[in-house]
Design a protein around this motif. Sequence first.
Motif, PDB file in Angstrom:
ATOM      1  N   VAL A   1      -2.581   2.375   5.669  1.00  0.00           N
ATOM      2  CA  VAL A   1      -2.167   3.088   6.884  1.00  0.00           C
ATOM      3  C   VAL A   1      -2.997   2.685   8.099  1.00  0.00           C
ATOM      4  O   VAL A   1      -2.757   3.171   9.202  1.00  0.00           O
ATOM      5  CB  VAL A   1      -2.260   4.623   6.688  1.00  0.00           C
ATOM      6  CG1 VAL A   1      -1.434   5.067   5.503  1.00  0.00           C
ATOM      7  CG2 VAL A   1      -3.706   5.086   6.551  1.00  0.00           C
ATOM      8  N   PHE A   2      -3.966   1.797   7.916  1.00  0.00           N
ATOM      9  CA  PHE A   2      -4.847   1.407   9.029  1.00  0.00           C
ATOM     10  C   PHE A   2      -4.061   0.879  10.225  1.00  0.00           C
ATOM     11  O   PHE A   2      -4.342   1.223  11.378  1.00  0.00           O
ATOM     12  CB  PHE A   2      -5.844   0.337   8.569  1.00  0.00           C
ATOM     13  CG  PHE A   2      -7.012   0.879   7.789  1.00  0.00           C
ATOM     14  CD1 PHE A   2      -7.083   2.213   7.433  1.00  0.00           C
ATOM     15  CD2 PHE A   2      -8.056   0.045   7.404  1.00  0.00           C
ATOM     16  CE1 PHE A   2      -8.151   2.711   6.708  1.00  0.00           C
ATOM     17  CE2 PHE A   2      -9.145   0.532   6.689  1.00  0.00           C
ATOM     18  CZ  PHE A   2      -9.191   1.868   6.340  1.00  0.00           C
TER      19      PHE A   2
ATOM     20  N   ALA B   1      -9.645  -1.470  13.322  1.00  0.00           N
ATOM     21  CA  ALA B   1      -9.842  -1.443  11.872  1.00  0.00           C
ATOM     22  C   ALA B   1     -10.143  -2.841  11.362  1.00  0.00           C
ATOM     23  O   ALA B   1      -9.711  -3.840  11.939  1.00  0.00           O
ATOM     24  CB  ALA B   1      -8.611  -0.889  11.164  1.00  0.00           C
ATOM     25  N   VAL B   2     -10.899  -2.891  10.257  1.00  0.00           N
ATOM     26  CA  VAL B   2     -11.138  -4.142   9.550  1.00  0.00           C
ATOM     27  C   VAL B   2     -10.194  -4.140   8.344  1.00  0.00           C
ATOM     28  O   VAL B   2     -10.267  -3.262   7.487  1.00  0.00           O
ATOM     29  CB  VAL B   2     -12.603  -4.255   9.089  1.00  0.00           C
ATOM     30  CG1 VAL B   2     -12.802  -5.526   8.267  1.00  0.00           C
ATOM     31  CG2 VAL B   2     -13.531  -4.259  10.295  1.00  0.00           C
TER      32      VAL B   2
ATOM     33  N   SER C   1      -8.044  -6.452   5.277  1.00  0.00           N
ATOM     34  CA  SER C   1      -7.941  -7.698   4.510  1.00  0.00           C
ATOM     35  C   SER C   1      -6.528  -8.255   4.631  1.00  0.00           C
ATOM     36  O   SER C   1      -5.567  -7.507   4.840  1.00  0.00           O
ATOM     37  CB  SER C   1      -8.267  -7.456   3.035  1.00  0.00           C
ATOM     38  OG  SER C   1      -7.175  -6.827   2.384  1.00  0.00           O
ATOM     39  N   HIS C   2      -6.404  -9.567   4.465  1.00  0.00           N
ATOM     40  CA  HIS C   2      -5.086 -10.178   4.654  1.00  0.00           C
ATOM     41  C   HIS C   2      -4.132  -9.822   3.524  1.00  0.00           C
ATOM     42  O   HIS C   2      -2.929 -10.032   3.629  1.00  0.00           O
ATOM     43  CB  HIS C   2      -5.196 -11.702   4.826  1.00  0.00           C
ATOM     44  CG  HIS C   2      -5.297 -12.492   3.574  1.00  0.00           C
ATOM     45  ND1 HIS C   2      -6.464 -13.066   3.147  1.00  0.00           N
ATOM     46  CD2 HIS C   2      -4.372 -12.809   2.632  1.00  0.00           C
ATOM     47  CE1 HIS C   2      -6.245 -13.717   2.016  1.00  0.00           C
ATOM     48  NE2 HIS C   2      -5.005 -13.566   1.675  1.00  0.00           N
ATOM     49  N   MET C   3      -4.629  -9.219   2.447  1.00  0.00           N
ATOM     50  CA  MET C   3      -3.745  -8.747   1.383  1.00  0.00           C
ATOM     51  C   MET C   3      -2.794  -7.674   1.918  1.00  0.00           C
ATOM     52  O   MET C   3      -1.609  -7.657   1.602  1.00  0.00           O
ATOM     53  CB  MET C   3      -4.570  -8.188   0.228  1.00  0.00           C
ATOM     54  CG  MET C   3      -3.737  -7.641  -0.914  1.00  0.00           C
ATOM     55  SD  MET C   3      -4.807  -7.080  -2.261  1.00  0.00           S
ATOM     56  CE  MET C   3      -3.596  -6.358  -3.362  1.00  0.00           C
ATOM     57  N   PHE C   4      -3.314  -6.776   2.755  1.00  0.00           N
ATOM     58  CA  PHE C   4      -2.478  -5.726   3.327  1.00  0.00           C
ATOM     59  C   PHE C   4      -1.562  -6.283   4.406  1.00  0.00           C
ATOM     60  O   PHE C   4      -0.429  -5.830   4.561  1.00  0.00           O
ATOM     61  CB  PHE C   4      -3.357  -4.611   3.893  1.00  0.00           C
ATOM     62  CG  PHE C   4      -4.056  -3.818   2.828  1.00  0.00           C
ATOM     63  CD1 PHE C   4      -3.393  -2.822   2.132  1.00  0.00           C
ATOM     64  CD2 PHE C   4      -5.375  -4.078   2.491  1.00  0.00           C
ATOM     65  CE1 PHE C   4      -4.028  -2.100   1.134  1.00  0.00           C
ATOM     66  CE2 PHE C   4      -6.021  -3.365   1.504  1.00  0.00           C
ATOM     67  CZ  PHE C   4      -5.343  -2.369   0.823  1.00  0.00           C
ATOM     68  N   LEU C   5      -2.032  -7.275   5.146  1.00  0.00           N
ATOM     69  CA  LEU C   5      -1.186  -7.911   6.143  1.00  0.00           C
ATOM     70  C   LEU C   5      -0.036  -8.654   5.476  1.00  0.00           C
ATOM     71  O   LEU C   5       1.103  -8.613   5.924  1.00  0.00           O
ATOM     72  CB  LEU C   5      -2.008  -8.881   6.996  1.00  0.00           C
ATOM     73  CG  LEU C   5      -3.227  -8.285   7.720  1.00  0.00           C
ATOM     74  CD1 LEU C   5      -3.879  -9.340   8.586  1.00  0.00           C
ATOM     75  CD2 LEU C   5      -2.842  -7.080   8.541  1.00  0.00           C
TER      76      LEU C   5
END
Length: 337
Positions: free
Chosen positions: A229-230, A241-242, A244-248
């Motif tokens: 939800v970031f 927010a920081v 990771s590209h996994m969520f992107l």
Amino acid sequence: MMVAETLNMSLVAKRTFISHQCISSYIRQLEERLNVRLFNRSPSLSLTKEGEILFQGLQEIKKSEDNLYSILADTNKNCKGHLRIGFPRSRVKLLVTKLIPPFKKNYRNVDISVTSDFSNVLEVLTLNGTLDLYIGTGKLRTKELNEELLLTEKLFYVISDDLLKEHFGREVNEEELAEMERGICLSNFLDVPLIITPPPSRLRALIDNVAEQAGTKQKIVFEINEPSVFQELCRENLGAAVISHMFLAYETWTMRNDTVKRTVIMDGKRRYISLISKNLYCFPINSLESYHGAITISYSNNKYIPNYMKDFISMTKDIFKCMETISYSADSTRMRL
């Protein structure tokens, strides 16, 4: 075994729908039959030396029993079984929705149970046979498990137009944006309100370490154990927010062709990440050597692996390869999200 694992008879009674008195009576009968004391009753319930020996022996018997059932299940054309999977707390929603449905299409008779916790806890649960495998984000502390790399993650700093202007006190020019596209130093943005996972997450420890080295504190505006939800919170200007590209990559996968492709510079190469947002910037973060960005899948060395579990591991690897491809594909468009 349940009492030895939890050291809480009331909890075991609740889980097994048996009275506390009945469980206590059974334990005493077992002690009388074996002529040993298995538990210390005070000051709190704990295993005696004899209790630890019995518990370890029963764990080995349980592993052998599970192996036998797995071997027999593999001979069955309908392939019945039970797969017990561990997922990191912060990624359970993402992983369940991407991994479980395609597996169940092929193995309708295989039951699945999911446990979400920190990676070090999932490692212990896999070692003692409670889990068959787990996907983790930390380094293994034992050689009793096989560990296979799924994805090496990168971290990105996601910030809205408005917060970026507020940070600089003005509009950001093209040269500055181009420089940030090549990577930012996190310590230069510690004054920006940050959305982050609470302690003791690895990401939070990383942020706190960066701030400590800079001799200051990060301005934390919101804590939540759900990185998925970031981006939505960033969109609302709640904070940066920081991520990771996994969520992107997951958002790219979910939105398919409705996404907006934007460029990032990684490892000296121009790559893109696609998101639905049009008011966010996404900058790679430099100089985070302390971040161990490996996502792995781990399972026991000395346990029989049924075919359905082998297929789950293979399918998981393929899906993570797709995530990496989505995140790292080359493109010539700008990186504003």
